[in-house]
Design a protein around this motif. Structure first.
Motif, mmCIF file in Angstrom:
data_model
loop_
_atom_site.group_PDB
_atom_site.id
_atom_site.type_symbol
_atom_site.label_atom_id
_atom_site.label_comp_id
_atom_site.label_asym_id
_atom_site.label_seq_id
_atom_site.Cartn_x
_atom_site.Cartn_y
_atom_site.Cartn_z
ATOM 1 N N ILE A 15 0.905 -1.241 0.124
ATOM 2 C CA ILE A 15 -0.010 -0.059 -0.039
ATOM 3 C C ILE A 15 0.945 1.110 0.157
ATOM 4 O O ILE A 15 1.749 1.216 0.824
ATOM 5 C CB ILE A 15 -1.130 0.032 1.090
ATOM 6 N N LYS A 16 0.472 2.154 -0.875
ATOM 7 C CA LYS A 16 1.193 3.486 -0.968
ATOM 8 C C LYS A 16 0.324 4.544 -0.694
ATOM 9 O O LYS A 16 -0.769 4.658 -1.049
ATOM 10 C CB LYS A 16 1.980 3.894 -2.196
ATOM 11 N N SER A 17 0.823 5.483 0.090
ATOM 12 C CA SER A 17 -0.027 6.685 0.424
ATOM 13 C C SER A 17 0.205 7.792 -0.793
ATOM 14 O O SER A 17 1.312 7.974 -1.083
ATOM 15 C CB SER A 17 0.393 7.193 1.823
ATOM 16 N N ILE A 52 -9.971 5.906 -1.731
ATOM 17 C CA ILE A 52 -9.949 7.231 -1.493
ATOM 18 C C ILE A 52 -10.371 7.184 0.178
ATOM 19 O O ILE A 52 -11.225 6.834 0.423
ATOM 20 C CB ILE A 52 -10.910 8.199 -2.076
ATOM 21 N N LYS A 53 -9.566 8.000 0.975
ATOM 22 C CA LYS A 53 -9.666 7.825 2.277
ATOM 23 C C LYS A 53 -10.108 9.257 2.864
ATOM 24 O O LYS A 53 -10.577 9.219 3.986
ATOM 25 C CB LYS A 53 -8.319 7.519 3.064
ATOM 26 N N HIS A 54 -9.886 10.346 2.335
ATOM 27 C CA HIS A 54 -10.195 11.433 2.623
ATOM 28 C C HIS A 54 -10.211 12.740 1.642
ATOM 29 O O HIS A 54 -9.503 12.554 0.728
ATOM 30 C CB HIS A 54 -9.120 12.057 4.069
ATOM 31 N N PRO A 122 -14.512 6.015 3.255
ATOM 32 C CA PRO A 122 -13.575 5.192 2.340
ATOM 33 C C PRO A 122 -14.340 5.030 0.983
ATOM 34 O O PRO A 122 -15.553 4.569 1.207
ATOM 35 C CB PRO A 122 -13.487 4.021 3.271
ATOM 36 N N MET A 123 -13.564 5.034 -0.027
ATOM 37 C CA MET A 123 -14.367 4.882 -1.477
ATOM 38 C C MET A 123 -13.121 3.921 -1.977
ATOM 39 O O MET A 123 -12.217 4.502 -2.721
ATOM 40 C CB MET A 123 -14.348 6.328 -2.003
#
Length: 369
Positions: A15-17, A52-54, A122-123
């Motif tokens: 996982i990469k931010s 998508i987190k935010h 979350p999306m």
């Protein structure tokens, strides 16, 4: 360990931010984009798989109604029709094009005075995500700032539903005149005349609603039972409520501000009784409404649908694709607010009542006919 922080210590692989934002590419401080009148721009166009987190947004425009005139849309996995379509302010928890603070777990309108719009739903997506903003105003958005924070994944499990949100509006009609909960004690054994806030096809679960109601009179706007018809079932459905305030986890016709992570009253009127604009919300994060084939969700506008109200809602859910295509979004003029009831209007009602009671100068206003 369960709870919001229960897995915060867990190290994860693959996982990469990532972030897409409006930062000034020149290294300067003009960290925004301009959206001209009538223009649509993509604020995110992400390839591959991720979540998508935010989302954070703030804007500046000479159009004081831009929160209703700007439209946010979201598309997953290359789909043609949006899975999210709503006026910008309504989606983030601000009704009537207004700016005011709003607090909940998945959505918030933060200081300064509600100008900072935040979404933590979350999306997930497996083959691209796109978020667009359309400026349907005649006036430019001179500065539009945004973050879209997301995780980049190698792939997303099939079991992850796609996020959806739908805006609806109806100026309801009193089905059984005369209007008012006190005058009508009928029995409603159908959802046919209810206010509809979800009509979904596919497998998924419903997770929340922002409910904006504008009442032209001073009496309580509620007593509406929520009704949930799951997978094509008939009335009374799998879930049947007992009143508007009950569904929104309050009681006894409240008219006060209250903010809980899952439910609350973000805006209440400061007029006569419940006259004016009220925003209540409920997020079903601990108790989603599950469906395998379809969901029809509605609520009465007053007991047995006996109140004339202006109701707008944004509903939020996750489901499999493809989803049922939303009805066309009402044009800008049809999204305008109803005119506010004034002190003069109330006095006019009293004047008409006095005439109906014989016109005596000694009438106080509570005499019985």
């Amino acid at each position: 360990m369960n709870g919001l922080l229960g897995q915060i210590f867990q190290l994860r692989e693959g996982i990469k931010s990532k972030r897409v934002s409006s930062y000034d590419r020149s290294g300067g401080n003009a960290d925004y984009v301009r959206i001209a009148a009538g223009e649509t721009i993509d604020i995110a166009d992400i390839a591959g798989a991720g979540i998508i987190k935010h989302i954070w947004i703030t804007l500046s425009s000479e159009d004081a109604f831009m929160r209703r005139n700007a439209i946010i849309r979201m598309y997953w996995d290359g789909e043609e029709h949006p899975s999210v379509e709503a006026p910008l302010g309504d989606f983030f928890g601000q009704g009537w094009g207004e700016e005011y603070s709003f607090t909940s777990l998945p959505l918030a309108a933060a200081p300064l005075k509600g100008k900072a719009l935040n979404c933590y739903f979350p999306m997930p997506f497996n083959n691209g995500a796109r978020i667009s903003i359309e400026n349907q105003s005649d006036i430019d958005i001179r500065a539009f700032f945004y973050y879209v924070d997301y995780e980049e994944h190698l792939s997303i499990p099939v079991s992850m539903g796609r996020f959806h949100a739908w805006w609806n509006r109806e100026a309801t009609t009193s089905v059984h005149p005369p209007e008012g909960e006190m005058e009508w004690v009928g029995r409603n054994q159908t959802d046919a005349n209810n206010y509809l806030f979800a009509e979904i096809e596919g497998k998924g679960h419903f997770v929340g609603i922002n409910y904006y109601v504008d009442s032209p009179g001073p009496m309580w706007y509620g007593e509406g039972d929520d009704m949930w018809m799951i997978d094509g079932e008939g009335w009374p459905g799998s879930l049947h409520g007992t009143g508007t305030e009950d569904f929104f986890n309050t009681a006894w016709c409240p008219n006060e501000l209250y903010a809980h992570p899952y439910f609350g009253c973000a805006r209440v009127p400061d007029k006569l009784g419940w006259m004016g604009r009220t925003h209540v919300y409920r997020f079903l994060l601990e108790d989603p409404i599950y469906f395998d084939k379809s969901l029809r969700a509605s609520i009465e506008h007053g007991h047995d649908n006996n109140l004339a109200l202006d109701i707008c809602t944004v509903s939020y859910w996750y489901q499999t694709e493809p989803h049922k295509i939303f009805p066309p979004l009402p044009v800008r003029a049809s999204r305008a607010n109803m005119p506010e009831i004034s002190i003069k209007d109330v006095h006019t009602w009293r004047h008409e009542w006095r005439k109906a009671m014989g016109g005596s100068g000694t009438l106080w206003g509570n005499e019985k006919g």
